[in-house]
Design an enzyme around this catalytic site. Structure first.
Site, PDB file in Angstrom:
ATOM      1  N   HIS A 131       0.840  -1.203   0.000  1.00 48.63           N
ATOM      2  CA  HIS A 131       0.000   0.000   0.000  1.00 48.63           C
ATOM      3  C   HIS A 131       0.874   1.251   0.000  1.00 48.63           C
ATOM      4  O   HIS A 131       0.626   2.207  -0.758  1.00 48.63           O
ATOM      5  CB  HIS A 131      -0.910  -0.008   1.231  1.00 48.63           C
ATOM      6  CG  HIS A 131      -1.645   1.275   1.469  1.00 48.63           C
ATOM      7  ND1 HIS A 131      -2.967   1.457   1.094  1.00 48.63           N
ATOM      8  CD2 HIS A 131      -1.253   2.448   2.045  1.00 48.63           C
ATOM      9  CE1 HIS A 131      -3.350   2.678   1.432  1.00 48.63           C
ATOM     10  NE2 HIS A 131      -2.325   3.303   2.009  1.00 48.63           N
ATOM     11  N   GLU A 132       1.909   1.275   0.835  1.00 47.60           N
ATOM     12  CA  GLU A 132       2.793   2.439   0.896  1.00 47.60           C
ATOM     13  C   GLU A 132       3.598   2.587  -0.392  1.00 47.60           C
ATOM     14  O   GLU A 132       3.842   3.709  -0.865  1.00 47.60           O
ATOM     15  CB  GLU A 132       3.720   2.343   2.107  1.00 47.60           C
ATOM     16  CG  GLU A 132       3.004   2.288   3.447  1.00 47.60           C
ATOM     17  CD  GLU A 132       2.010   3.433   3.646  1.00 47.60           C
ATOM     18  OE1 GLU A 132       2.207   4.518   3.056  1.00 47.60           O
ATOM     19  OE2 GLU A 132       1.031   3.237   4.383  1.00 47.60           O
ATOM     20  N   HIS A 135       1.516   4.389  -2.881  1.00 53.49           N
ATOM     21  CA  HIS A 135       1.553   5.842  -2.712  1.00 53.49           C
ATOM     22  C   HIS A 135       2.780   6.434  -3.407  1.00 53.49           C
ATOM     23  O   HIS A 135       2.703   7.492  -4.039  1.00 53.49           O
ATOM     24  CB  HIS A 135       1.601   6.202  -1.223  1.00 53.49           C
ATOM     25  CG  HIS A 135       0.258   6.204  -0.550  1.00 53.49           C
ATOM     26  ND1 HIS A 135      -0.826   6.898  -1.044  1.00 53.49           N
ATOM     27  CD2 HIS A 135      -0.171   5.617   0.601  1.00 53.49           C
ATOM     28  CE1 HIS A 135      -1.861   6.740  -0.243  1.00 53.49           C
ATOM     29  NE2 HIS A 135      -1.496   5.958   0.763  1.00 53.49           N
ATOM     30  N   GLU A 199      -6.226   7.288  -0.824  1.00 51.87           N
ATOM     31  CA  GLU A 199      -6.199   6.047  -0.046  1.00 51.87           C
ATOM     32  C   GLU A 199      -6.886   4.904  -0.787  1.00 51.87           C
ATOM     33  O   GLU A 199      -6.399   3.775  -0.803  1.00 51.87           O
ATOM     34  CB  GLU A 199      -6.859   6.258   1.325  1.00 51.87           C
ATOM     35  CG  GLU A 199      -6.051   7.096   2.291  1.00 51.87           C
ATOM     36  CD  GLU A 199      -4.666   6.537   2.552  1.00 51.87           C
ATOM     37  OE1 GLU A 199      -4.530   5.307   2.711  1.00 51.87           O
ATOM     38  OE2 GLU A 199      -3.710   7.331   2.573  1.00 51.87           O
TER      39      GLU A 199
END
Length: 293
Positions: A131-132, A135, A199
């Site tokens: 997930h990071e 980003h 997100e």
């Protein structure tokens, strides 16, 4: 693509708000000065935001030897995401959480807390790191830094409006008071909208990178449960950085939850499980990881 257009429009709205406040403070010249000041703040943030964020959170960089399995996992996921290996940091807090920072993929960092490593299993940690990395891949870290900086500038200018209320033709005292109250609120709402859109995108891309949407859904549920009853002192001291974390790090009892920068965890889990084609995970799922640092 639609999400990127929405973010661009929201950032354009925030820029317009900066210029409108500048105009109320000093006419056309004030609008230009306000835009230049915001640009200067963004330039400074572009080069220094990652260092500031990591220092505020007390992050400790991990070498390949210190990071062990966690470092190796991050390297594998970065390769799968077609990204350079980011710098890896450990945050000395028991609240399970994580964030990414950096101006571009070549100058990026992923930070995870001690609590995350101790609370989640290996698959769930992989989902969080993916997930990071999403980003970083989407350059969200730069977008969120710019919006946070502009929101801070708007709040500062809003406070200045009280002293410019007697200027003729620029709103008067009542207009200045309204601007002082409403402008920072509008900026915060725009910041929240941008963060929430980012997100959802990062969840989807992170699930694709890790190949395990359910593991990420389980991680989000577990982090939300534990974060709500665990105080993250560095985050509490720097609440403006809350949007950078995978789950809101501010304590559940605080009023900050009324204006959270994160979308509802339940909705994020539902979207991930739709990708997986299964039912939402049960509460409290997931044993400790055993992933060492």
């Amino acid at each position: 693509m639609a999400g990127n257009v929405k973010v661009f429009m929201l950032m354009a709205a925030m820029t317009a708000l900066v210029m409108a406040l500048g105009w109320m403070l000093g006419g056309a010249g004030g609008a230009m000065i306000a835009l230049l000041i915001a640009g200067g703040m963004n330039f400074f943030s572009y080069w220094n935001s990652d260092k500031m964020m990591l220092r505020q959170q007390g992050a400790v960089e991990l070498s390949p030897e210190q990071g062990g399995d966690l470092y190796a996992m991050t390297a594998r996921l970065a390769e799968r995401a077609q990204l350079p290996m980011p710098r890896l940091y450990l945050l000395p807090t028991e609240q399970p959480n994580a964030f990414a920072t950096g101006r571009n993929p070549e100058n990026s960092a992923v930070a995870v807390t001690q609590g995350l490593v101790r609370t989640l299993n290996a698959d769930q940690i992989a989902g969080v790191i993916a997930h990071e990395l999403a980003h970083i891949k989407h350059r969200d870290t730069l977008t969120m830094t710019i919006t946070a900086t502009m929101a801070g500038a708007i709040a500062m200018m809003g406070n200045m409006m009280l002293f410019a209320g007697n200027r003729e033709g620029r709103g008067g005292m009542i207009g200045s008071i309204l601007a002082m109250i409403l402008a920072p609120l509008a900026a915060a709402m725009v910041q929240m909208a941008i963060s929430r859109a980012r997100e959802y995108e990062a969840d989807a891309t992170g699930a694709a990178i890790s190949g395990q949407p359910r593991a990420l859904a389980e991680a989000l549920q577990r982090i939300a449960e534990v974060a709500g009853r665990t105080v993250n002192l560095p985050a509490e001291k720097n609440p403006a950085a809350a949007a950078m974390f995978i789950i809101n790090p501010l304590h559940a009892l605080r009023a900050d939850r009324l204006f959270t920068t994160h979308p509802p965890t339940e909705e994020r889990i539902a979207r991930l499980m739709a990708m997986q084609g299964g039912t939402p995970p049960a509460s409290g799922v997931g044993p400790a990881s055993g992933v060492g640092t």
